[in-house]
Structure formats: structure tokens, C-alpha cells
Motif scaffolding. Structure first.
Motif, PDB file in Angstrom:
ATOM      1  N   SER A   1       0.936  -2.758  -8.328  1.00 12.59           N
ATOM      2  CA  SER A   1       0.870  -3.429  -7.211  1.00 12.59           C
ATOM      3  C   SER A   1       2.140  -3.395  -6.136  1.00 12.59           C
ATOM      4  CB  SER A   1       0.947  -5.060  -7.773  1.00 12.59           C
ATOM      5  OG  SER A   1      -0.502  -5.161  -8.553  1.00 12.59           O
ATOM      6  N   ALA A   2       1.801  -3.326  -5.178  1.00  8.40           N
ATOM      7  CA  ALA A   2       3.090  -3.348  -4.038  1.00  8.40           C
ATOM      8  C   ALA A   2       2.724  -4.014  -2.843  1.00  8.40           C
ATOM      9  CB  ALA A   2       3.614  -2.145  -4.061  1.00  8.40           C
ATOM     10  N   SER A   3       3.544  -4.092  -1.920  1.00 10.62           N
ATOM     11  CA  SER A   3       3.331  -4.219  -0.521  1.00 10.62           C
ATOM     12  C   SER A   3       3.769  -3.234   0.207  1.00 10.62           C
ATOM     13  CB  SER A   3       4.205  -5.732  -0.120  1.00 10.62           C
ATOM     14  OG  SER A   3       4.014  -5.952   1.247  1.00 10.62           O
ATOM     15  N   VAL A   4       2.828  -2.571   1.277  1.00  6.18           N
ATOM     16  CA  VAL A   4       3.078  -1.479   1.692  1.00  6.18           C
ATOM     17  C   VAL A   4       2.928  -1.754   3.085  1.00  6.18           C
ATOM     18  CG1 VAL A   4       2.135   0.854   2.249  1.00  6.18           C
ATOM     19  CG2 VAL A   4       2.074  -0.188  -0.032  1.00  6.18           C
ATOM     20  N   THR A   5       3.962  -1.038   4.118  1.00  2.00           N
ATOM     21  CA  THR A   5       3.940  -1.403   5.558  1.00  2.00           C
ATOM     22  C   THR A   5       3.791  -0.209   6.185  1.00  2.00           C
ATOM     23  OG1 THR A   5       5.170  -3.320   5.570  1.00  2.00           O
ATOM     24  CG2 THR A   5       5.435  -2.446   7.383  1.00  2.00           C
ATOM     25  N   GLY A   6       3.185  -0.046   7.193  1.00  5.79           N
ATOM     26  CA  GLY A   6       3.184   1.256   7.880  1.00  5.79           C
ATOM     27  C   GLY A   6       2.301   1.253   9.164  1.00  5.79           C
ATOM     28  N   ILE A   7       1.773   2.600   9.748  1.00  9.25           N
ATOM     29  CA  ILE A   7       1.015   2.737  10.934  1.00  9.25           C
ATOM     30  C   ILE A   7      -0.477   2.875  10.561  1.00  9.25           C
ATOM     31  CG2 ILE A   7       0.688   4.073  12.981  1.00  9.25           C
ATOM     32  CD1 ILE A   7       3.373   2.293  12.863  1.00  9.25           C
ATOM     33  N   TRP A   8      -1.390   2.297  11.151  1.00  6.75           N
ATOM     34  CA  TRP A   8      -2.742   2.330  10.923  1.00  6.75           C
ATOM     35  C   TRP A   8      -3.422   3.721  11.452  1.00  6.75           C
ATOM     36  CZ3 TRP A   8      -6.152   0.722   7.700  1.00  6.75           C
ATOM     37  CH2 TRP A   8      -7.608   0.524   7.872  1.00  6.75           C
TER      38      TRP A   8
ATOM     39  N   THR B   1      -6.485   4.680   6.961  1.00  8.37           N
ATOM     40  CA  THR B   1      -5.220   5.287   6.441  1.00  8.37           C
ATOM     41  C   THR B   1      -4.131   4.594   7.027  1.00  8.37           C
ATOM     42  OG1 THR B   1      -6.291   7.674   6.263  1.00  8.37           O
ATOM     43  CG2 THR B   1      -4.010   7.478   6.379  1.00  8.37           C
ATOM     44  N   ILE B   2      -3.086   4.659   6.145  1.00  8.60           N
ATOM     45  CA  ILE B   2      -1.697   3.991   6.443  1.00  8.60           C
ATOM     46  C   ILE B   2      -0.846   5.034   6.304  1.00  8.60           C
ATOM     47  CG2 ILE B   2       0.079   2.276   6.301  1.00  8.60           C
ATOM     48  CD1 ILE B   2      -1.992   0.290   5.414  1.00  8.60           C
ATOM     49  N   ASP B   3      -0.083   5.480   7.355  1.00 13.58           N
ATOM     50  CA  ASP B   3       1.345   6.251   7.301  1.00 13.58           C
ATOM     51  C   ASP B   3       2.304   5.456   6.682  1.00 13.58           C
ATOM     52  OD1 ASP B   3      -0.314   8.371   8.160  1.00 13.58           O
ATOM     53  OD2 ASP B   3       0.748   8.181  10.028  1.00 13.58           O
ATOM     54  N   VAL B   4       2.617   5.503   5.510  1.00 14.72           N
ATOM     55  CA  VAL B   4       3.615   4.544   4.895  1.00 14.72           C
ATOM     56  C   VAL B   4       5.048   4.582   5.352  1.00 14.72           C
ATOM     57  CG1 VAL B   4       4.577   3.822   2.443  1.00 14.72           C
ATOM     58  CG2 VAL B   4       2.257   4.496   2.667  1.00 14.72           C
TER      59      VAL B   4
ATOM     60  N   LEU C   1      -2.953   5.814   1.498  1.00 15.60           N
ATOM     61  CA  LEU C   1      -1.505   5.434   1.749  1.00 15.60           C
ATOM     62  C   LEU C   1      -0.751   7.066   1.722  1.00 15.60           C
ATOM     63  CD1 LEU C   1      -1.051   2.581  -0.747  1.00 15.60           C
ATOM     64  CD2 LEU C   1      -1.622   2.564   1.788  1.00 15.60           C
ATOM     65  N   ASN C   2      -0.744   7.358   2.905  1.00 14.41           N
ATOM     66  CA  ASN C   2      -0.053   8.609   3.085  1.00 14.41           C
ATOM     67  C   ASN C   2       1.403   8.480   3.099  1.00 14.41           C
ATOM     68  OD1 ASN C   2      -2.404  10.169   3.824  1.00 14.41           O
ATOM     69  ND2 ASN C   2      -2.292   9.652   5.967  1.00 14.41           N
ATOM     70  N   GLY C   3       2.044   9.512   2.236  1.00 11.73           N
ATOM     71  CA  GLY C   3       3.529   9.403   1.881  1.00 11.73           C
ATOM     72  C   GLY C   3       4.105   8.314   1.107  1.00 11.73           C
ATOM     73  N   LEU C   4       3.113   7.960   0.288  1.00 11.77           N
ATOM     74  CA  LEU C   4       3.564   6.576  -0.608  1.00 11.77           C
ATOM     75  C   LEU C   4       4.563   7.322  -1.869  1.00 11.77           C
ATOM     76  CD1 LEU C   4       3.431   3.988  -1.619  1.00 11.77           C
ATOM     77  CD2 LEU C   4       1.364   4.336  -2.805  1.00 11.77           C
ATOM     78  N   ASP C   5       5.453   6.855  -2.003  1.00  9.08           N
ATOM     79  CA  ASP C   5       6.462   7.074  -3.115  1.00  9.08           C
ATOM     80  C   ASP C   5       6.041   6.287  -4.486  1.00  9.08           C
ATOM     81  OD1 ASP C   5       8.161   8.020  -5.196  1.00  9.08           O
ATOM     82  OD2 ASP C   5       9.877   7.336  -3.708  1.00  9.08           O
ATOM     83  N   LEU C   6       5.135   6.696  -5.279  1.00 14.29           N
ATOM     84  CA  LEU C   6       4.977   5.864  -6.492  1.00 14.29           C
ATOM     85  C   LEU C   6       6.016   5.617  -7.290  1.00 14.29           C
ATOM     86  CD1 LEU C   6       1.655   7.899  -7.817  1.00 14.29           C
ATOM     87  CD2 LEU C   6       1.863   5.689  -6.213  1.00 14.29           C
ATOM     88  N   ASP C   7       7.048   6.109  -7.220  1.00 16.18           N
ATOM     89  CA  ASP C   7       8.260   5.625  -7.969  1.00 16.18           C
ATOM     90  C   ASP C   7       8.726   4.320  -7.703  1.00 16.18           C
ATOM     91  OD1 ASP C   7       8.325   7.888  -9.767  1.00 16.18           O
ATOM     92  OD2 ASP C   7       9.490   9.112  -8.462  1.00 16.18           O
TER      93      ASP C   7
END
Length: 349
Positions: A166-173, A177-180, A145-151
Motif C-alpha cells: 500500500s502507498a500514496s502515489v502522486t503524479g501526472i494523469w 496511467t500515472i507518471d509517478v 504507475l509508470n516509473g514507480l520504485d517498488l522499494d
């Protein structure tokens, strides 16, 4: 003692005697209910799904009219892979550059890019507080998960310097790898409950009566016609309380439903539902066997598979990380219309 007590006692003894003479009802199919037939990289196999051979038992055997020479063709022959041809589950295909979403466990080890991890089966081992092992995820089931902000993950906790939540993450595949682009709360799965009995109740409702489903003639009939039939599967349409009716569902993948019912009722006694299904016991075993051979390749990211859906005889569920053209090509020889692909990485429209 009052007269009414004597009558009650007499009725109780008579009822107990009657019950003792009856055949026992089928035991609850807990594996169907709890797992839907799926096991980690294994499968559910119907208890009576033997090879399609004639077995004579108790002097009674009915063999149904022969199914088509290629019975699978009636419900979906294995399709050769062809780029661009639309197939079942194609709406779940993911390619580089697609917008996708994952929802579930996030693991962030020190000095490494955080990853989403597929919900792999785990051993049910209890650990004392502070003694838990650090969370890990095999590479073939992880998505960086590139660019994920853990906060942005509200339930984040640290176990041996590894943060997880746990989280729901949306981005580009971008190929594992997902660019968050967006982070939100994890999606709560919708509990659809157990499948409903596919047959309507008879006039007056299902009666509470015994079944001879485990008798030798019934077993012989089912074994002899495994190429056409699925199950049987136990249903409890009115719940599992004492004296609640038990209904056996018999699926017909190849052949006429009415003809199958008439033939089966010559050996079977009890509540019965006969309905059309996608796969027979033999079809299910073929799919299970082919999948076990194919899914030995870790690059496919499959962590759970089996034969036909346990309670319905429907498409075989396959749980995997992401459904790509490469995975589709590997699964095509099984018959894509016989598979229910359930990926963790899903395209977002």
C-alpha cells in the motif's frame, strides 16, 4: 428474607409485567450503521419505500398535499450535459495532464507495469498461509504507475511471485496511467462516525418510550406519501444501551416540514424527528434504477452505487476509479446534484 428483598421482588415482577405489555422498540438498523446504505453495484432500499400509491390499512390514512408535478425539480432536475457548465462534483474532474493522487493497494505482477487497484469488494474467504491466490486487479479498475520504485513501498510482500503493498502515489494523469512523481505512506481514512440526529432533543431530553413505527397505519401513511417522504430511519442519540431512547427520523423532500409532522403524528406514537432532506423514497428509487442501467458499462469504472445516502436522505454515493468528462456525461441524466461522487483518483491542486 429481608423486607427490602420482598419489595425488590415485587417491583421487579411489576416492571416485567409492564414491559411485556408495551410495543417492542424498532430493531437496530445495522445496514444503515455499517454500510451507509451502499452495496457493490447495488443499493440500499428503505424498507418502506414502496411506490407512491394510496394504501388504506386499519381504516386510517392521511395523504399529504400533492407535491409538485415534477418533484425532482424541487431538489435538482436531471441536467443535460453541457461542456464548461459547472456542476456538483466538478472539483473532482480529472483530465490528461492533471496532477493527481491515489492511495491504496499497489500490485506488481512479473514483467508488467505496477498498478494501483481500486478497493473492490472481496469475498471474505480465509486461506491457509501460502495458499492465497496471486493478487489481481480487473483492467477497468486499475491505473498503471509508470516509473514507480517498488522499494519505496514499506509493506511490500510477495504472493505467488506477485508483489503487493500500500502507498500514496502522486503524479501526472495520462488516461488510466500515472507518471509517478512522488511515493509516500498510504493516507489513513478519517472515520467521521455515524451521522448525528438532525433534530435537537426536547426539553428534558429524549424519553425512553415505545414506538408504533411498524404498525399498519404508519406503513400506509409512508407508502401513500413515498413521493414526498424519506425513511423512516432509526437513530440512537444516547447510544444503544438498555432503555436508551430510540428516535425515528422522517425526511421531507417535497412539502412543508411542519405540515408533515402534524399529519404523521395522527398515526405515529413515539420519539420523532422530522427534517428536510434532499430526496424522497421515490426519488431514491428512481436514482438507484437509473444508475443500475447506466453503470452496466465497465468503462465507467464504478464499483459501488445506490440510492439516497442511507441515514440522511442525501446525495447518492457513487464509488468509482476516476471522475472524467466521459463519466460525468453518462451520469448527467440522473441529476448531478443528486450524486455524491467518490473517486479514487483525485486531482491535486
Amino acid at each position: 428474607m429481608k423486607p427490602t428483598d420482598e419489595i425488590d421482588d415485587l417491583l421487579t415482577r411489576a416492571g416485567a409485567g409492564w414491559r411485556a405489555e408495551q410495543e417492542a422498540p424498532p430493531e437496530p438498523d445495522l445496514e444503515y450503521m455499517l454500510t451507509g446504505g451502499r452495496k457493490p453495484r447495488r443499493r440500499w432500499v428503505p424498507a418502506l419505500a414502496a411506490a407512491s400509491v394510496a394504501v388504506i390499512a386499519a381504516g386510517v390514512l392521511t395523504v399529504l398535499p400533492s407535491p409538485p408535478k415534477n418533484p425532482t425539480a424541487a431538489v435538482g432536475s436531471p441536467q443535460p450535459f453541457a461542456q464548461g457548465n459547472h456542476q456538483p462534483n466538478d472539483e473532482l474532474l480529472v483530465k490528461p495532464g492533471d496532477k493527481v493522487q491515489v492511495s491504496g493497494r499497489i500490485i506488481a505482477a512479473p514483467g508488467k507495469t505496477p498498478v494501483f487497484c481500486a478497493p473492490l469488494p472481496v469475498s471474505d474467504i480465509g486461506y491457509l498461509p501460502g495458499k492465497e491466490p496471486a493478487p489481481t486487479c480487473p483492467d477497468e479498475f486499475a491505473v498503471k504507475l509508470n516509473g514507480l520504485d517498488l522499494d519505496q513501498i514499506s509493506d511490500l510482500k510477495t504472493i505467488k511471485d506477485v508483489r503487493t503493498g500500500s502507498a500514496s502515489v502522486t503524479g501526472i494523469w495520462r488516461d488510466r496511467t500515472i507518471d509517478v512523481q512522488q511515493v509516500s505512506k498510504p493516507i489513513t481514512p478519517v472515520d467521521t462516525g455515524l451521522p448525528k440526529l438532525p433534530c435537537a432533543a426536547p426539553a428534558g431530553g429524549w424519553p425512553s418510550k415505545p414506538s408504533n413505527i411498524y404498525s399498519a397505519p404508519v406503513k400506509a401513511f409512508l407508502e401513500a406519501n413515498a413521493g414526498q417522504l424519506y425513511g423512516p430511519v432509526t437513530f440512537y442519540p444516547n447510544g444503544t444501551s438498555r432503555n436508551a431512547p430510540v428516535v425515528m427520523m422522517l425526511g421531507v423532500a417535497h412539502g412543508d416540514v411542519a405540515a408533515v409532522r402534524a399529519a404523521f403524528e395522527k398515526v405515529y406514537r413515539g420519539n420523532l424527528c422530522v427534517t428536510q432532506v434532499l430526496m424522497s423514497n421515490a426519488d431514491s428509487e428512481r436514482v438507484r434504477t437509473q444508475l443500475e442501467t447506466i453503470l452496466g458499462h465497465d468503462y465507467l469504472g464504478v464499483y459501488m452505487s445506490g440510492g439516497a445516502d442511507g441515514m440522511t436522505g442525501g446525495a447518492a454515493p457513487i464509488s468509482l476509479l476516476v471522475y472524467t468528462e466521459r463519466v460525468k456525461e453518462a451520469l448527467a441524466p440522473v441529476g448531478l446534484d443528486l450524486l455524491n461522487v467518490q473517486p479514487q483518483v483525485r486531482p491535486v491542486s
